[in-house]
Design an enzyme around this catalytic site. Structure first.
Site, short mmCIF file in Angstrom:
data_model
loop_
_atom_site.label_atom_id
_atom_site.label_comp_id
_atom_site.label_asym_id
_atom_site.label_seq_id
_atom_site.Cartn_x
_atom_site.Cartn_y
_atom_site.Cartn_z
N THR A 119 0.86 -1.19 0.00
CA THR A 119 0.00 0.00 0.00
C THR A 119 0.89 1.24 0.00
O THR A 119 1.63 1.47 0.95
CB THR A 119 -0.90 -0.01 1.24
OG1 THR A 119 -1.63 -1.24 1.24
CG2 THR A 119 -1.87 1.16 1.24
N PHE A 150 -6.78 -6.89 -0.96
CA PHE A 150 -7.84 -6.58 0.00
C PHE A 150 -8.04 -7.71 0.99
O PHE A 150 -9.13 -7.92 1.49
CB PHE A 150 -9.15 -6.30 -0.77
CG PHE A 150 -9.01 -5.20 -1.78
CD1 PHE A 150 -9.02 -3.86 -1.39
CD2 PHE A 150 -8.83 -5.48 -3.13
CE1 PHE A 150 -8.87 -2.84 -2.33
CE2 PHE A 150 -8.67 -4.47 -4.07
CZ PHE A 150 -8.70 -3.14 -3.67
N LYS A 207 -7.31 1.43 -2.95
CA LYS A 207 -6.86 0.71 -1.75
C LYS A 207 -7.07 1.54 -0.48
O LYS A 207 -7.69 1.11 0.49
CB LYS A 207 -5.38 0.34 -1.92
CG LYS A 207 -4.71 -0.17 -0.68
CD LYS A 207 -5.23 -1.53 -0.26
CE LYS A 207 -4.68 -1.92 1.09
NZ LYS A 207 -5.09 -3.22 1.51
N LYS A 254 -20.07 -3.95 13.53
CA LYS A 254 -19.99 -4.56 14.85
C LYS A 254 -19.26 -3.58 15.79
O LYS A 254 -18.07 -3.30 15.60
CB LYS A 254 -19.27 -5.90 14.78
CG LYS A 254 -19.41 -6.70 16.04
CD LYS A 254 -19.01 -8.16 15.84
CE LYS A 254 -19.30 -9.00 17.07
NZ LYS A 254 -18.88 -8.45 18.33
N ALA A 255 -20.01 -3.06 16.75
CA ALA A 255 -19.39 -2.11 17.68
C ALA A 255 -18.44 -2.85 18.61
O ALA A 255 -18.64 -4.01 18.94
CB ALA A 255 -20.49 -1.43 18.49
N GLY A 256 -17.38 -2.16 19.03
CA GLY A 256 -16.41 -2.81 19.91
C GLY A 256 -15.44 -1.80 20.51
O GLY A 256 -15.71 -0.59 20.54
N CYS A 263 -3.47 -2.74 8.96
CA CYS A 263 -3.91 -1.87 7.85
C CYS A 263 -4.69 -0.63 8.28
O CYS A 263 -4.29 0.48 7.96
CB CYS A 263 -4.75 -2.67 6.88
SG CYS A 263 -3.78 -3.86 5.96
N LYS A 266 -2.76 2.30 10.13
CA LYS A 266 -1.72 2.99 9.34
C LYS A 266 -2.31 3.62 8.08
O LYS A 266 -1.90 4.71 7.68
CB LYS A 266 -0.56 2.04 9.04
CG LYS A 266 -0.53 1.38 7.72
CD LYS A 266 0.72 0.57 7.51
CE LYS A 266 0.50 -0.55 6.50
NZ LYS A 266 0.09 -0.14 5.17
C1 UDX Z 1 -8.42 -5.24 6.99
C2 UDX Z 1 -9.39 -5.26 5.81
O1 UDX Z 1 -10.55 -6.03 6.14
C3 UDX Z 1 -8.70 -5.83 4.56
O2 UDX Z 1 -9.58 -5.73 3.45
C4 UDX Z 1 -7.44 -5.03 4.28
O3 UDX Z 1 -6.76 -5.54 3.16
C5 UDX Z 1 -6.54 -5.04 5.51
O4 UDX Z 1 -7.24 -4.53 6.66
P1 UDX Z 1 -7.60 -6.99 8.83
O5 UDX Z 1 -6.85 -5.86 9.45
O6 UDX Z 1 -6.93 -8.29 8.67
O7 UDX Z 1 -8.12 -6.58 7.36
O8 UDX Z 1 -8.88 -7.28 9.75
P2 UDX Z 1 -10.44 -6.98 9.79
O9 UDX Z 1 -11.12 -8.27 9.97
O10 UDX Z 1 -10.89 -6.13 8.70
O11 UDX Z 1 -10.54 -6.19 11.18
C6 UDX Z 1 -9.81 -5.00 11.45
C7 UDX Z 1 -10.17 -4.46 12.81
O12 UDX Z 1 -11.48 -3.93 12.81
C8 UDX Z 1 -10.15 -5.49 13.95
O13 UDX Z 1 -9.54 -4.91 15.08
C9 UDX Z 1 -11.61 -5.79 14.20
O14 UDX Z 1 -11.86 -6.18 15.53
C10 UDX Z 1 -12.24 -4.44 13.89
N1 UDX Z 1 -13.64 -4.56 13.46
C11 UDX Z 1 -13.98 -5.13 12.27
C12 UDX Z 1 -14.65 -4.04 14.27
O15 UDX Z 1 -14.38 -3.50 15.36
N2 UDX Z 1 -15.96 -4.11 13.84
C13 UDX Z 1 -16.30 -4.66 12.66
O16 UDX Z 1 -17.51 -4.68 12.34
C14 UDX Z 1 -15.27 -5.20 11.84
#
Ligand code: UDX
Length: 440
Positions: A119, A150, A207, A254-256, A263, A266
């Site tokens: 990226t 992605f 991206k 999804k709240a959290g 990714c 950064k």
């Molecule tokens: C992400 C993108 O999904 C992917 O397309 C990109 O290429 C790289 O970044 P990744 O970082 O592996 O992938 O994880 P992802 O499952 O997307 O979750 C990222 C963060 O968001 C996690 O900390 C997750 O807990 C949080 N999250 C995700 C939420 O808090 N709520 C959601 O609804 C979805």
């Protein structure tokens, strides 16, 4: 086709293995000899579902080496999949990318398409093409294609083979033809991946804009969740009601306790930095970053409010990684929370099914600081971790935590006080404990 891949992290290795799986001869290059030795023995250096299986199945088309010269000199396609970590100012650090570019320039002996999967800020592919053309042997045609990935960790192999889309940004017809040949098998049965050809700058932007939009969606739902909690609404019902509108969609609502990973943190900072430098500051992304920073500590602040002083208190932290299914800790909420707990003099008891070793490296620097009053110990079972704790903080929704017997909090803790950052338990099952979650 003869393909070389620079970098064997999540992006590089998964891409290399996927391309071998669809019939290409792939050489994976890395500077880390230990990693290469592992892969030569069929062991994946990262924890990723199905990756090792595909490494075995396609071993006759896969080579792992540190010898970049041989790998690059007569490759038809070279894919750059090295990291672009964040600099202190938020911008992307392109040192690894340019090191690989220089190695490619010094090695190439035939026409080649150099594919940038890392990226990189918009415009970087143009600079890379210029650098390669200026520094390679005369008479060689080099084309650069931007081809963002992605994939998400934990589902990286599936996300690559059955991708939502293949985006290829090229400026020359010849490069376009070669890229189409490279990916053709993925556009056919059983994969049927849509293929989108764009300009190079658009591909680079797709991206960042995609990742930042997803991060924004999370920050938005987290802010709505915080308001729901104040006003007596339930974020899960709200998200469900919103998600039924196809224009909104039900994913990433999804709240959290905030997003982490390699990714979103950064890429939001890098695009914000880029927008500011170009005089068009992205205010939405600025807010998204701020919201996420605050969100990570929203439950710890509640805990401090409830217990007042955490000095000498035993706080169990369940889940250290940024999400389940990975041992990755980059920007994980657990780091900010545990760091503050240690500053406040808490006795931290930490549990994670696979992230403990990585976490020890992260927290090592913190603990060697003078003035840190707290302590941290690690446990292999949830039972041991929560025994005699004053409070539990849940940071990751590992199945082991989600399926944990709620009655044990009452049995084993000093007082059953649970702060759940991932909404692991249905509210109706938590009546016997003191329970706080996100947006409910
Ligand atoms: C992400 C993108 O999904 C992917 O397309 C990109 O290429 C790289 O970044 P990744 O970082 O592996 O992938 O994880 P992802 O499952 O997307 O979750 C990222 C963060 O968001 C996690 O900390 C997750 O807990 C949080 N999250 C995700 C939420 O808090 N709520 C959601 O609804 C979805």
């Amino acid at each position: 086709m003869k393909v070389a891949v620079a970098g064997t992290g999540y992006v590089g290795l998964v891409t290399g293995v996927a391309l071998a799986h669809i019939g290409h001869n792939v050489t994976c290059v890395d500077v880390d000899e230990q990693k290469i030795k592992k892969m030569q023995c069929g062991i994946s250096p990262i924890y990723e579902q199905d990756l090792e299986k595909l490494m075995h199945e396609n071993q006759e088309r896969l080579i792992y080496t540190t010898d970049y010269k041989n790998a690059y000199k007569n490759a038809d396609v070279i894919i750059i999949g090295v990291g672009t970590p964040e600099r202190k100012d938020g911008s992307a650090n392109l040192d690894y990318v340019y090191t690989v570019c220089n190695q490619i320039a010094e090695s190439l002996q035939q026409d080649c398409v150099v594919v940038v999967k890392s990226t990189v800020p918009i415009g970087t592919n143009d600079e890379i093409e210029q650098l390669l053309r200026d520094n390679s042997a005369k008479g060689i045609n080099i084309y650069v294609a931007s081809n963002p990935e992605f994939l998400a960790q934990g589902t990286a192999v599936h996300d690559t083979l059955y991708a939502s889309r293949i985006v290829v940004g090229v400026e020359d017809k010849r490069a376009e033809e070669i890229m189409h040949t490279l990916y053709k098998p993925l556009t056919l049965e059983p994969y049927n991946v849509p293929y989108l050809s764009t300009s190079r700058r658009s591909a680079e932007m797709i991206k960042y804009a995609s990742n930042d939009f997803l991060a924004l969606k999370i920050s938005y739902i987290n802010e709505i969740a915080n308001l729901c909690k104040k006003l007596g609404a339930n974020i899960e019902e709200v998200a469900k009601g919103m998600g039924l509108d196809p224009r909104i969609g039900n994913k990433f609502l999804k709240a959290g306790i905030g997003y982490g990973g390699s990714c979103f943190p950064k890429d939001t900072k890098a695009l914000h930095w880029l927008s500011t430098c170009n005089g068009t500051e992205l205010l939405t992304i600025k807010a998204c970053i701020e919201v996420n920073k605050k969100q990570k500590l929203v439950l710890l602040n509640e805990l401090i409010n409830d217990l007042h002083c955490l000095e000498g208190k035993t706080i169990a932290v369940l889940g250290l990684t940024f999400k389940p299914g990975t041992d990755d800790l980059r920007d994980a909420p657990s780091i900010d929370n545990i760091s503050l707990l240690l500053d406040m003099g808490a006795k931290v008891k930490a549990y994670d099914p696979i992230g403990i070793e990585n976490f020890k490296n992260h927290v090592h620097f913190k603990l060697s600081n003078d003035g840190v009053k707290g302590t941290i110990d690690y446990y292999e079972s949830i039972d041991e971790t929560i025994t005699d704790a004053d409070a539990v903080l849940i940071m990751t929704e590992w199945p082991e935590i989600v399926n944990y017997e709620i009655g044990n909090y009452k049995k084993l803790m000093k007082e059953p006080r649970v702060y759940d950052g991932r909404n692991c338990y249905p509210l109706e099952n938590t009546k016997e404990i003191i329970y706080s979650s996100i947006g409910r």
